[in-house]
Scaffold this active site. Structure first.
Site, short mmCIF file in Angstrom:
data_model
loop_
_atom_site.label_atom_id
_atom_site.label_comp_id
_atom_site.label_asym_id
_atom_site.label_seq_id
_atom_site.Cartn_x
_atom_site.Cartn_y
_atom_site.Cartn_z
N THR A 187 0.94 -1.09 0.02
CA THR A 187 -0.21 -0.12 0.25
C THR A 187 0.64 1.38 -0.04
O THR A 187 1.88 1.57 0.26
CB THR A 187 -1.36 -0.20 1.52
OG1 THR A 187 0.14 0.32 2.39
CG2 THR A 187 -1.98 -1.22 1.20
N GLU A 331 -6.17 -3.82 -1.57
CA GLU A 331 -6.65 -4.68 -1.15
C GLU A 331 -7.33 -5.33 -1.36
O GLU A 331 -7.78 -6.07 -1.02
CB GLU A 331 -6.64 -4.18 0.94
CG GLU A 331 -6.12 -3.72 1.92
CD GLU A 331 -5.63 -2.20 1.91
OE1 GLU A 331 -5.28 -1.92 0.42
OE2 GLU A 331 -5.08 -2.00 2.54
N LYS A 438 -16.11 17.30 9.36
CA LYS A 438 -17.40 17.21 11.18
C LYS A 438 -17.40 18.30 11.43
O LYS A 438 -16.14 18.44 11.96
CB LYS A 438 -16.61 16.30 12.04
CG LYS A 438 -16.50 14.13 11.13
CD LYS A 438 -15.33 13.71 12.20
CE LYS A 438 -15.27 12.64 11.44
NZ LYS A 438 -13.97 11.97 11.12
N TRP A 443 -22.05 15.70 9.25
CA TRP A 443 -20.30 14.86 8.38
C TRP A 443 -20.64 15.54 7.06
O TRP A 443 -22.03 16.27 6.34
CB TRP A 443 -20.44 13.89 7.77
CG TRP A 443 -20.55 12.84 8.66
CD1 TRP A 443 -20.11 13.35 10.43
CD2 TRP A 443 -19.96 11.28 8.67
NE1 TRP A 443 -19.32 12.20 10.68
CE2 TRP A 443 -19.61 11.37 10.29
CE3 TRP A 443 -19.90 10.22 7.69
CZ2 TRP A 443 -18.81 9.45 10.37
CZ3 TRP A 443 -19.17 9.00 8.32
CH2 TRP A 443 -19.13 9.05 9.81
#
Ligand code: AMP
Length: 555
Positions: A187, A331, A438, A443
Site C-alpha cells: 500500500t 487490498e 465533521k 458530516w
C-alpha cells in the site's frame, strides 16, 4: 452425505493465461513506449517465448518457490515478462512503486526480502541511493541491453537482455497449487509504514475473468487497451492479465503520462480503451480542449483510484468518449465495482442517469459489499444512509504480508471508505473516513464539494479538506489551482456554490496554490494539505477568544 462434483481440478495459474494468448492470439501486438525513447513492438507469441526465458534464467540462478523478485519499472513489455516469468515458476513478483520515498522503497525491499531487483534505466540513480540500505539483494538487474549499462556504477549491475538471452524452447510451465503467491504489492503508506498485499494465482485469475465481463470492463480481442494505471501499483488494475486472457492488443505508455504523450500514442496505436486516475484524465481532457486534438478510436476510459468528478465525465462525453467509473483498492486487487448501466436505465430521465453514472457502480461478480453504522449493524440499501464500507470476495485480502493476525472482522474487510449503496446495488463513495469533514456533529462530503468546484471552467485542480475550528470542530475549505490567466477571487469561487449545496456546507475559505501535492499513486495528497492548511485560522482563534478582535492567543 456430502456429494462432491467429479470434474477436473486444474489449478488456475497465471502462466496458463500467457500460454493460451500465445496459442490463440499469437500475432496480436504488444506495443511499448520505452524509456530508451523508442517504441518497441512484438506479439503475444514473442512475449510468451521471452517469459519462458525469464523463468528458465531465474531457475538456473537458484530463484525458486516463494522467493521474492522486485521490480521498479514503468508499464512496458519487459515488466509484463517479469509478471509472468517470475510468478510462473512459483516465485513472487514484487512490484515496487518508485514514487515512494527512497527510505520507504528500501523498507519494502527489505520487508519483502527481495532476492533480485529488476529496474528501468530511469531509476538508476535511485538504485544507487538505496542499494547500500538493501544488503540482502543478491542482484540488481537493469531492464536494458548490455551496451546500455551505465559505466562506473557503484553497484554491480547485470543487463536484463543478457540475463534472459538463453533460449528456453523446452521449458514447460510447472504446475502447483493455485493458492500460491504470485504478486506482492505494498500500500502507498501515506499514514505509517506501507503494508504488503500478497495476491495468489487463483485470486488474480478470477479477477481477470470477472473484469472481462460485458458489464465490467467489457474486454475483447477487438480492443486495444492502454493501461495508464501503473503496473507498479495494484497490477495496473489487472490488465496485464485480462488483456491476454481475451487477446486484446496492449499498448504500454512507459513513463510519459501527460496529455500530449497519451493522446499521440492513443491515436497512433488505435487505442479503444484505457484506465487511469482522475488527475491523469483531467490533464488529458484539458489537452484535448486546448489543442483541438481528438482520439477518434478511443471509446471508453475507466476512471478510478479517486472519485471521478461529473464534470470530467461530461468533458469525456463531449469528446465522444464514455467514461466508466470504478472503485477498488490495493487490498481488493483492485477491481471492486464498475459503473455500467442497469437494465431499464433508458427509461430514466437524463438527470437520473447522470446521478447513477456519477456513482462508483455495482460490485463485479465475486465481490460483495455492505455498509455498516458505528455499532457494526448493516445499513439499509437505500442510496441515502451512509456508513463504513465493508467488502469481501475472491480477490480481497485476508491478512497483510508478514502479519500474524487476520485483517478481517467477522469475515469482512473494512475499507475505510464512507459510502451509500442503493436499491440496485450501486455504490456511492461519499468520502474516505479520514477525509470526511465533521462540522458541528454533522458530516460534509469533501468529494461532493470538490465535484462542484472542479466544474468551474477556470479551476484546474482542487481539494477540499476540513480545517480545524474551535466552535464547529472542522469546517470545509478549498485548496485550488486556477487555470492560466484566471483572476478568480475567493468570493467568486464561493459564489459559484450558491444554490448548489446547503448553506452550512459552503466552504469557509479558498486558498490558491500553484499545484497540489500528489501521493505516490497519483492522487491528491490531502494529508500534506491538512498539515499545511488544516490548523485553526489565527483569525478564528482571535474572534472566538476575544470577540472584540484583539488577539490573545499565540501559537
Ligand atoms: P489504493 O489502495 O491506494 O488504490 O487506494 C484505495 C482507495 O482509493 C479507496 O479505499 C478509496 O478511498 C479510493 N478510491 C478508489 N477508487 C475510487 C473511486 N472511484 N471513487 C472514490 N474513491 C476511490
Amino acid at each position: 452425505m456430502e456429494l462432491f462434483g467429479q470434474m477436473m481440478h486444474i489449478p488456475m495459474l497465471l502462466s496458463s493465461i500467457i500460454q493460451a494468448a500465445a496459442r490463440h492470439y499469437g500475432d496480436v501486438e504488444i506495443v511499448s513506449r520505452r524509456v530508451e525513447g523508442d517504441v518497441h513492438r512484438y506479439d503475444y507469441e514473442d512475449c510468451h517465448v521471452r517469459c519462458k526465458q525469464v523463468a528458465q534464467a531465474l531457475i538456473n540462478r537458484g530463484i525458486g518457490s516463494g522467493d521474492r523478485v522486485g521490480t521498479l519499472a514503468w508499464n512496458g513489455y519487459r515488466h509484463m515478462e517479469l509478471y509472468y516469468g517470475v510468478s510462473g515458476i512459483g516465485a513472487v513478483c514484487h512490484t515496487i512503486n518508485p514514487r515512494l520515498f527512497p527510505e520507504q522503497i528500501a523498507y519494502i525491499i527489505n520487508h519483502g526480502e527481495d532476492r533480485y531487483v529488476f529496474f528501468d534505466a530511469t531509476f538508476a540513480a535511485l538504485i544507487e541511493q538505496i542499494a547500500p540500505q538493501c544488503p540482502n539483494v543478491e542482484k540488481w538487474v537493469m531492464l536494458c541491453s548490455e551496451d546500455a549499462l551505465p559505466r562506473d556504477f557503484p553497484v554491480p549491475l547485470e543487463s536484463y537482455e543478457v540475463l534472459i538471452e538463453e533460449r528456453a524452447p523446452d521449458f514447460v510451465w510447472p504446475s502447483f497449487d493455485e493458492e500460491r503467491a504470485a504478486i506482492l504489492c505494498y500500500t502507498s503508506g501515506t499514514t505509517g509504514d506501507p503494508k504488503g498485499v500478497l495476491y495468489s494465482h487463483r485470486s488474480l485469475t478470477l479477477m481477470a475473468y470477472a473484469s472481462a465481463l460485458p458489464d465490467a470492463l467489457c474486454l475483447s480481442t477487438t480492443d486495444t487497451l492502454a493501461p495508464v494505471v501503473p503496473m507498479f501499483h495494484v497490477n495496473a488494475w489487472g490488465m496485464p492479465f485480462s488483456a491476454p486472457l481475451v487477446g486484446a492488443k496492449l499498448v504500454f505508455p512507459g513513463a510519459k503520462l501527460d496529455g500530449e504523450s497519451l493522446s499521440t500514442l492513443f491515436a497512433e496505436e488505435g487505442v479503444t480503451m484505457s484506465a487511469g486516475v482522475p488527475t491523469v484524465w483531467l490533464a488529458f481532457v484539458e489537452h484535448l480542449a486546448r489543442t483541438g486534438k481528438r482520439c477518434s478510436t478511443l471509446q471508453r476510459v475507466i476512471v478510478g483510484g479517486a472519485a471521478c468528478p461529473p464534470s470530467l465525465a461530461a468533458s469525456f462525453k463531449n469528446f465522444g468518449i464514455r467514461s466508466v467509473h470504478g472503485w477498488g483498492m490495493t487490498e481488493t486487487s483492485p477491481l471492486g465495482t464498475v459503473c455500467t448501466p442497469s437494465r431499464g436505465c433508458s427509461k430514466k430521465t437524463p438527470q437520473e442517469r447522470l446521478l447513477t453514472e456519477s456513482k462508483q457502480g455495482r460490485a463485479v461478480p465475486g465481490i460483495e459489499l455492505k455498509t455498516v453504522g458505528p455499532d457494526g449493524a448493516e445499513l439499509p440499501r437505500d442510496g441515502r444512509t451512509s456508513g463504513e464500507l465493508l467488502v469481501r470476495g475472491h480477490w480481497v485480502l485476508e491478512r497483510y504480508f508478514g502479519a500474524s493476525a487476520s485483517a478481517l472482522s467477522g469475515g469482512w474487510f473494512a475499507t475505510g471508505d464512507v459510502a451509500t449503496i442503493d436499491e440496485n446495488g450501486f455504490l456511492h463513495i461519499t468520502d474516505r473516513s479520514k477525509d470526511v469533514i465533521k462540522s458541528g456533529g454533522e458530516w460534509i462530503s469533501s468529494i461532493a464539494l470538490e465535484n462542484i468546484a472542479i466544474s468551474h471552467p477556470e479551476i484546474e485542480a482542487v481539494a477540499c479538506i476540513g480545517r480545524a475550528h474551535l466552535k464547529w470542530d472542522e469546517r470545509p475549505i478549498l485548496i485550488a489551482v486556477l487555470k492560466e490567466g484566471s483572476a478568480l477571487s475567493v468570493e467568486d469561487v464561493l459564489e459559484f456554490f450558491a444554490g448548489k449545496v446547503a448553506k452550512w456546507w459552503l466552504p469557509d475559505d479558498v486558498k490558491f496554490v500553484k499545484s497540489l501535492p500528489l501521493t505516490p499513486t497519483g492522487k491528491i495528497n490531502k494529508l500534506a494539505l491538512r498539515q499545511q492548511f488544516g490548523h485553526v485560522e489565527e483569525q478564528t482563534i482571535a474572534q472566538t477568544c476575544n470577540p472584540s478582535g484583539a488577539r490573545q492567543v499565540t501559537n
